[in-house]
Every structure is written in structure tokens, then in C-alpha cells.
Design a protein around this motif. Structure first.
Motif, PDB file in Angstrom:
ATOM      1  N   ALA A  93       0.976  -0.872   0.169  1.00 44.76           N
ATOM      2  CA  ALA A  93      -0.371   0.293   0.338  1.00 44.76           C
ATOM      3  C   ALA A  93       0.858   1.560  -0.166  1.00 44.76           C
ATOM      4  CB  ALA A  93      -0.514  -0.104   1.097  1.00 44.76           C
ATOM      5  N   ALA A  94       2.143   1.456   1.085  1.00 42.00           N
ATOM      6  CA  ALA A  94       2.976   2.365   0.396  1.00 42.00           C
ATOM      7  C   ALA A  94       3.595   2.661  -0.649  1.00 42.00           C
ATOM      8  CB  ALA A  94       3.899   2.207   2.346  1.00 42.00           C
ATOM      9  N   ALA A  95       3.674   1.436  -0.998  1.00 44.58           N
ATOM     10  CA  ALA A  95       4.426   1.771  -2.189  1.00 44.58           C
ATOM     11  C   ALA A  95       3.793   2.387  -3.315  1.00 44.58           C
ATOM     12  CB  ALA A  95       5.292  -0.048  -2.989  1.00 44.58           C
ATOM     13  N   LEU A  96       2.347   1.770  -2.748  1.00 45.59           N
ATOM     14  CA  LEU A  96       1.418   2.390  -4.689  1.00 45.59           C
ATOM     15  C   LEU A  96       1.153   3.877  -4.267  1.00 45.59           C
ATOM     16  CD1 LEU A  96      -0.860   1.200  -6.552  1.00 45.59           C
ATOM     17  CD2 LEU A  96      -1.956   0.528  -5.166  1.00 45.59           C
ATOM     18  N   LEU A  97       0.872   3.878  -3.284  1.00 42.83           N
ATOM     19  CA  LEU A  97       0.304   5.265  -2.948  1.00 42.83           C
ATOM     20  C   LEU A  97       1.831   6.340  -3.249  1.00 42.83           C
ATOM     21  CD1 LEU A  97      -1.505   4.866  -0.021  1.00 42.83           C
ATOM     22  CD2 LEU A  97      -2.839   5.404  -1.655  1.00 42.83           C
ATOM     23  N   CYS A  98       2.635   6.164  -2.153  1.00 37.19           N
ATOM     24  CA  CYS A  98       4.112   6.680  -3.100  1.00 37.19           C
ATOM     25  C   CYS A  98       4.303   6.855  -4.274  1.00 37.19           C
ATOM     26  CB  CYS A  98       5.203   6.456  -2.273  1.00 37.19           C
ATOM     27  SG  CYS A  98       5.182   6.541  -0.175  1.00 37.19           S
ATOM     28  N   PRO A 156       4.896   9.992 -15.225  1.00 37.53           N
ATOM     29  CA  PRO A 156       4.580   8.797 -14.278  1.00 37.53           C
ATOM     30  C   PRO A 156       4.329   7.268 -15.275  1.00 37.53           C
ATOM     31  CG  PRO A 156       2.648  10.239 -14.143  1.00 37.53           C
ATOM     32  CD  PRO A 156       3.769  11.067 -14.786  1.00 37.53           C
ATOM     33  N   ALA A 157       4.648   6.811 -14.336  1.00 39.73           N
ATOM     34  CA  ALA A 157       4.418   5.206 -15.205  1.00 39.73           C
ATOM     35  C   ALA A 157       2.329   4.999 -15.624  1.00 39.73           C
ATOM     36  CB  ALA A 157       5.004   4.046 -14.313  1.00 39.73           C
ATOM     37  N   GLY A 158       2.025   4.138 -15.516  1.00 39.45           N
ATOM     38  CA  GLY A 158       0.518   3.870 -15.827  1.00 39.45           C
ATOM     39  C   GLY A 158       0.109   3.056 -14.532  1.00 39.45           C
ATOM     40  N   GLY A 159      -0.877   3.266 -14.048  1.00 40.14           N
ATOM     41  CA  GLY A 159      -1.937   2.705 -13.424  1.00 40.14           C
ATOM     42  C   GLY A 159      -1.494   1.256 -13.029  1.00 40.14           C
ATOM     43  N   VAL A 160      -1.211   0.794 -14.184  1.00 42.66           N
ATOM     44  CA  VAL A 160      -1.480  -1.350 -13.870  1.00 42.66           C
ATOM     45  C   VAL A 160       0.767  -1.349 -13.904  1.00 42.66           C
ATOM     46  CG1 VAL A 160      -1.551  -3.121 -14.926  1.00 42.66           C
ATOM     47  CG2 VAL A 160      -3.363  -1.962 -15.724  1.00 42.66           C
ATOM     48  N   VAL A 161       0.893  -0.662 -14.379  1.00 44.19           N
ATOM     49  CA  VAL A 161       2.677  -0.824 -13.700  1.00 44.19           C
ATOM     50  C   VAL A 161       2.482  -0.834 -12.579  1.00 44.19           C
ATOM     51  CG1 VAL A 161       5.032  -0.080 -14.535  1.00 44.19           C
ATOM     52  CG2 VAL A 161       2.530  -0.274 -16.591  1.00 44.19           C
ATOM     53  N   ILE A 162       2.229   0.603 -12.132  1.00 46.74           N
ATOM     54  CA  ILE A 162       2.464   0.972 -10.722  1.00 46.74           C
ATOM     55  C   ILE A 162       1.629  -0.102  -9.692  1.00 46.74           C
ATOM     56  CG2 ILE A 162       1.889   2.698  -8.618  1.00 46.74           C
ATOM     57  CD1 ILE A 162       1.917   4.726 -10.882  1.00 46.74           C
ATOM     58  N   LEU A 163       0.347  -0.452 -10.004  1.00 45.45           N
ATOM     59  CA  LEU A 163       0.522  -1.537  -8.981  1.00 45.45           C
ATOM     60  C   LEU A 163       0.941  -3.124  -9.330  1.00 45.45           C
ATOM     61  CD1 LEU A 163      -2.201  -2.888  -8.118  1.00 45.45           C
ATOM     62  CD2 LEU A 163      -3.459  -3.471 -10.105  1.00 45.45           C
ATOM     63  N   ALA A 164       1.471  -3.559 -10.567  1.00 46.95           N
ATOM     64  CA  ALA A 164       2.451  -4.932 -10.514  1.00 46.95           C
ATOM     65  C   ALA A 164       3.300  -4.285  -9.773  1.00 46.95           C
ATOM     66  CB  ALA A 164       2.705  -4.872 -11.728  1.00 46.95           C
ATOM     67  N   GLU A 165       4.345  -3.343 -10.497  1.00 45.38           N
ATOM     68  CA  GLU A 165       5.331  -2.701  -9.577  1.00 45.38           C
ATOM     69  C   GLU A 165       4.941  -3.101  -7.543  1.00 45.38           C
ATOM     70  OE1 GLU A 165       7.768  -0.025 -11.846  1.00 45.38           O
ATOM     71  OE2 GLU A 165       6.611   0.861 -11.041  1.00 45.38           O
ATOM     72  N   VAL A 171      13.486  -8.333 -10.314  1.00 45.58           N
ATOM     73  CA  VAL A 171      12.225  -8.498 -10.631  1.00 45.58           C
ATOM     74  C   VAL A 171      11.850  -7.256 -11.239  1.00 45.58           C
ATOM     75  CG1 VAL A 171       9.714  -9.856 -10.398  1.00 45.58           C
ATOM     76  CG2 VAL A 171      11.868 -10.707 -10.193  1.00 45.58           C
ATOM     77  N   LEU A 172      12.026  -6.212 -10.752  1.00 41.95           N
ATOM     78  CA  LEU A 172      11.187  -5.253 -10.545  1.00 41.95           C
ATOM     79  C   LEU A 172      11.096  -4.468 -11.753  1.00 41.95           C
ATOM     80  CD1 LEU A 172       9.217  -3.308  -9.225  1.00 41.95           C
ATOM     81  CD2 LEU A 172      10.532  -2.057  -8.276  1.00 41.95           C
ATOM     82  N   HIS A 173      12.800  -4.193 -11.917  1.00 42.68           N
ATOM     83  CA  HIS A 173      13.505  -4.093 -13.484  1.00 42.68           C
ATOM     84  C   HIS A 173      13.612  -4.414 -14.275  1.00 42.68           C
ATOM     85  CE1 HIS A 173      14.247  -0.216 -10.540  1.00 42.68           C
ATOM     86  NE2 HIS A 173      14.593  -1.083  -9.517  1.00 42.68           N
ATOM     87  N   THR A 174      12.856  -5.671 -14.337  1.00 46.19           N
ATOM     88  CA  THR A 174      13.510  -6.882 -15.615  1.00 46.19           C
ATOM     89  C   THR A 174      12.497  -6.403 -16.436  1.00 46.19           C
ATOM     90  OG1 THR A 174      13.625  -8.617 -16.957  1.00 46.19           O
ATOM     91  CG2 THR A 174      11.792  -8.249 -14.636  1.00 46.19           C
ATOM     92  N   SER A 175      12.568  -5.825 -18.148  1.00 47.60           N
ATOM     93  CA  SER A 175      11.861  -5.694 -19.145  1.00 47.60           C
ATOM     94  C   SER A 175      10.382  -6.647 -19.169  1.00 47.60           C
ATOM     95  CB  SER A 175      12.566  -6.090 -20.396  1.00 47.60           C
ATOM     96  OG  SER A 175      13.204  -6.561 -21.164  1.00 47.60           O
ATOM     97  N   ALA A 176      11.417  -7.992 -18.884  1.00 47.39           N
ATOM     98  CA  ALA A 176       9.531  -9.221 -18.833  1.00 47.39           C
ATOM     99  C   ALA A 176       8.636  -8.372 -17.962  1.00 47.39           C
ATOM    100  CB  ALA A 176      10.214 -10.632 -17.940  1.00 47.39           C
ATOM    101  N   LEU A 177       8.739  -7.863 -16.984  1.00 50.05           N
ATOM    102  CA  LEU A 177       7.419  -7.213 -16.275  1.00 50.05           C
ATOM    103  C   LEU A 177       6.808  -6.483 -16.856  1.00 50.05           C
ATOM    104  CD1 LEU A 177       5.950  -7.160 -13.152  1.00 50.05           C
ATOM    105  CD2 LEU A 177       7.194  -5.526 -12.791  1.00 50.05           C
ATOM    106  N   ARG A 178       7.174  -5.995 -18.051  1.00 52.40           N
ATOM    107  CA  ARG A 178       6.421  -4.313 -18.488  1.00 52.40           C
ATOM    108  C   ARG A 178       5.865  -5.031 -19.471  1.00 52.40           C
ATOM    109  NH1 ARG A 178       7.444   0.412 -16.231  1.00 52.40           N
ATOM    110  NH2 ARG A 178       9.330   0.731 -14.822  1.00 52.40           N
ATOM    111  N   SER A 179       6.423  -5.579 -20.341  1.00 49.22           N
ATOM    112  CA  SER A 179       6.135  -6.558 -20.786  1.00 49.22           C
ATOM    113  C   SER A 179       5.224  -7.726 -20.766  1.00 49.22           C
ATOM    114  CB  SER A 179       6.954  -8.031 -21.854  1.00 49.22           C
ATOM    115  OG  SER A 179       7.972  -7.021 -21.952  1.00 49.22           O
ATOM    116  N   LEU A 180       4.891  -8.399 -19.445  1.00 52.48           N
ATOM    117  CA  LEU A 180       3.916  -9.024 -19.204  1.00 52.48           C
ATOM    118  C   LEU A 180       2.731  -8.458 -18.742  1.00 52.48           C
ATOM    119  CD1 LEU A 180       2.099 -11.633 -17.789  1.00 52.48           C
ATOM    120  CD2 LEU A 180       3.258 -11.186 -15.940  1.00 52.48           C
ATOM    121  N   VAL A 181       3.361  -6.965 -18.225  1.00 50.70           N
ATOM    122  CA  VAL A 181       1.725  -6.164 -17.601  1.00 50.70           C
ATOM    123  C   VAL A 181       1.119  -5.358 -18.823  1.00 50.70           C
ATOM    124  CG1 VAL A 181       1.279  -3.468 -17.007  1.00 50.70           C
ATOM    125  CG2 VAL A 181       3.066  -5.328 -15.629  1.00 50.70           C
TER     126      VAL A 181
END
Length: 366
Positions: free
Chosen positions: A120-125, A193-202, A347-357
Motif C-alpha cells: 500500500a505504501a509503495a502504491l500510494l507513494c 508517471p507510469a500507468g496505473g497498471v504498471v504502478i500496481l504491478a510494481e 524482477v522490478l527492473h526487468t523488461s519482462a515485467l513491463r512486457s507482462l503488464v
């Protein structure tokens, strides 16, 4: 001959890599932070302990001192509007502490609560563009509260004391803005800012790895491993995988040196006044150094955090061996947390995560 040439080339590349790594580790950043800001932070965090020492009950000031750290969410670029951010973060700190205290019912509840607060803190920040310390202090609040045994009748009191510390921090922030209205830096240019789905996934990745680090620490039988999720979150907040790698090295090395500093402090007879003075001074030094060199700041962050979490029990631990055990435990906590933080950053900074999102977004758009 070709074999020797190849070996020399490999050695030269390795040497250049090591030199580049060392240069990155010892790089000192420039800072335009005025000395009044660390001084105000020291007042917000050390003030409750000084008041508690005056009344002869140090334990009452520890939770309030933790709440005083919320002053550091005052943005220099927002003018008077930044006070609303401090107030909002204060609410988050109180909620995090209350959740952590309630989670003491079981180890599984503690893991779930810590991961939930980290998420929650990461999402809101990230959504609101809150810079450092970002989600770190919320995780510190939930982790210390969850790992500190407390009598049921005093659980609510500790949260109330933390809320009082947050109110003091807000008052210090108001005074700081009134006395230094000129200390408003230009608003830095921010990336889109990144899209909402990207922020949620991160944020899900961050919360999951913070929770996993604590679960592993509990499974390993570590006693009060509150520093594991804090170290994990600190590394995860690196802006890139390279930054996370550098930060985990600095944090492990800084914690090792910082534990020696804590050992020196704990070796002396510690009265309530000594603890209050140490927390006040360490806060000033940390906030002076942290914008210049993270590793140097961690040397002083370590004894500061341990004092905030352990000072109430410290007089009974000064009999040498117990302090030594405490130092070893906190260093092990740091290593485990940093390793999980680095794995999460990979995991957070790999391109695979953004591709999946991206595939999720495209699928939902159909």
C-alpha cells in the motif's frame, strides 16, 4: 602466447570493472540542503525522547520519536502545500503502526501485515510521486510495532504516542516553513508517471518480496527480525537495478560499521538522557549525510534504528554478550533483507515485467 594475451585482457577488464564499482560506491553527491533541515528533523525525532527523559520514562518517548521522522516527508519544492503531504504521511504512519501492533497475534499475521503495508505504501507513494524516504518509514513503523512485544493494555498507548510524535513533526514542519520560507527549491523535472497498471504491478512485487523476506527470517528462527523487511525495502527503492546493487553493498558495509558504533554506544552506561541525546545527534548526522552518500549515512542510521527499537530493553542487555548477540542479529537481518531486496529489484527492473503488464493491458482493452 595467445593464451597469455587473453588472460591479460580478462584481467584488465576485471580491473576496470572493479575500479568502476569502487568509484560508484564512494561517489559523494552534491547537496543544497540547508543545515536547518537536519536540525529540524533532529528536533522532531529527538524532542519526544528528551521530554521522556525529563519525566524519567524513556519507553514513553520511543514510539513518539519514531513518529517524529514523518517530518522528513516535507517536500522542499511544494511550499506551504507540502504540509498537507506531511499530514497525510502522518496518518499512514499511525495506521502502519496500529496494523503492526494488531498483527502480533501470529507470525503469519505479521508477515501478511508487513507485506500489505509495503504494498500500500509503495502504491500510494508512486502514485502521488512521494520521493525519499517514500515507503521506507511506513515499513519501519509496521515492522518495529509487529516485532516489539507489548502488553495488551499498552498497545493502544504506543500508537497514541506515535500519533503525538507525528503531531510534533507537523508542528516542526509548520515552524520550519514560517522561519525559512526562502528554502523552497525549484520543482525538479519528473519523468512521465507510469500507468496505473504498471504502478500496481510494481507495488505488488515490492510488497511480495518484503513479505517473503520476513517469512524466510521467521522460518530461520531469527528473533525479532524487524530490520529484514526494512533493509529489503531500502534496496527495492533503488531507481534502477544498478542503483539497487550499489545500495545493497553500501547498506551491508554501512551496517557493519554502524554496529561497531552502536557497540561503542552500548558499552557506556546508557541513561535516558544519553539515549535521547544520541538519537537527536544521530538524526542530525543522518539527514546531513544521506543526500551526499547513502553508505556513510547508513553507518549512523544503524545505531539510530536499533536505539529506537531496543532502547527500552538496552539497560538489561549491556552485560556485554547480549549486546554482541544483538549486533550479530541486526547484521544478519541486513544481509538477508538486502539479498531479497536485490532479488526483488531484479524482477522490478526487468523488461519482462513491463512486457507482462503490457499484455494484461492489451488483453483487457479488447
Amino acid at each position: 602466447m595467445p593464451h597469455r594475451t587473453h588472460a591479460s585482457s580478462v584481467a584488465a577488464r576485471l580491473w576496470r570493472r572493479l575500479r568502476a564499482e569502487w568509484t560508484e560506491l564512494v561517489r559523494v553527491q552534491k547537496s543544497d540542503r540547508p543545515w536547518q533541515l537536519p536540525a529540524a528533523a533532529a528536533i522532531a525525532s529527538g524532542g519526544p525522547l528528551l521530554a521522556a527523559a525529563w519525566h524519567g520514562n524513556l519507553a514513553l518517548g520511543l514510539a513518539a520519536s519514531l513518529g517524529g521522522l514523518v517530518f522528513l516527508y516535507l517536500p522542499r519544492a511544494a511550499g506551504a502545500r507540502g504540509l498537507a503531504r506531511v499530514a497525510g504521511c502522518a496518518i499512514g504512519m499511525v495506521a502502519s503502526h496500529a496494523i503492526g501492533t494488531a498483527s502480533q497475534v501470529s507470525p503469519a499475521a505479521t508477515v501478511a501485515a508487513t507485506g500489505l503495508v509495503a504494498f500500500a505504501a509503495a502504491l500510494l507513494c508512486r502514485w502521488r510521486g512521494v520521493g525519499p524516504p517514500a515507503a521506507l518509514f511506513f515499513v519501519m513503523a509496521v515492522s518495529i510495532a509487529a516485532q516489539t512485544p507489548v502488553h495488551p493494555g499498552r498497545a493502544l498507548l504506543n500508537t497514541e504516542l506515535l500519533a503525538a510524535g507525528c503531531l510534533l513533526a507537523l508542528a516542526v514542519a509548520v515552524a520550519y516553513r514560517l522561519l525559512l520560507p526562502h528554502d523552497i527549491a525549484a520543482t525538479p523535472a519528473r519523468p512521465a508517471p507510469a500507468g496505473g497498471v504498471v504502478i500496481l504491478a510494481e507495488s505488488l512485487v515490492i510488497g511480495s518480496f518484503v513479505a517473503l523476506s520476513l517469512a524466510v527470517a521467521q522460518a530461520a528462527g531469527l528473533e525479532r527480525p524487524y530490520w529484514v523487511p526494512v533493509s529489503c525495502m531500502a534496496v527495492l527503492q533503488g531507481a534502477s537495478l544498478r542503483a539497487a546493487w550499489t545500495r545493497q553493498l553500501q547498506r551491508i558495509a554501512g551496517t557493519g560499521v554502524g554496529m561497531l558504533l552502536f557497540g561503542a554506544l552500548a558499552a557506556a552506561p546508557l541513561t535516558a538522557w544519553h539515549v535521547a541525546a544520541a538519537v537527536t545527534g544521530l538524526t542530525f548526522v543522518v539527514e546531513t549525510l544521506v543526500v551526499r552518500h547513502y553508505g556513510a549515512a547508513v553507518v549512523f542510521i544503524t545505531p539510530l534504528a536499533v536505539l529506537l527499537a531496543e532502547a527500552a530493553q538496552l539497560p538489561g542487555q549491556v552485560a556485554g554478550h547480549s549486546v554482541h548477540d544483538l549486533m550479530q542479529a541486526r547484521l544478519l537481518d541486513t544481509v538477508i533483507g538486502c539479498l531479497f531486496g536485490l532479488a526483488g529489484a531484479a524482477v522490478l527492473h526487468t523488461s519482462a515485467l513491463r512486457s507482462l503488464v503490457g499484455r494484461w493491458v492489451r488483453r483487457d482493452a479488447r
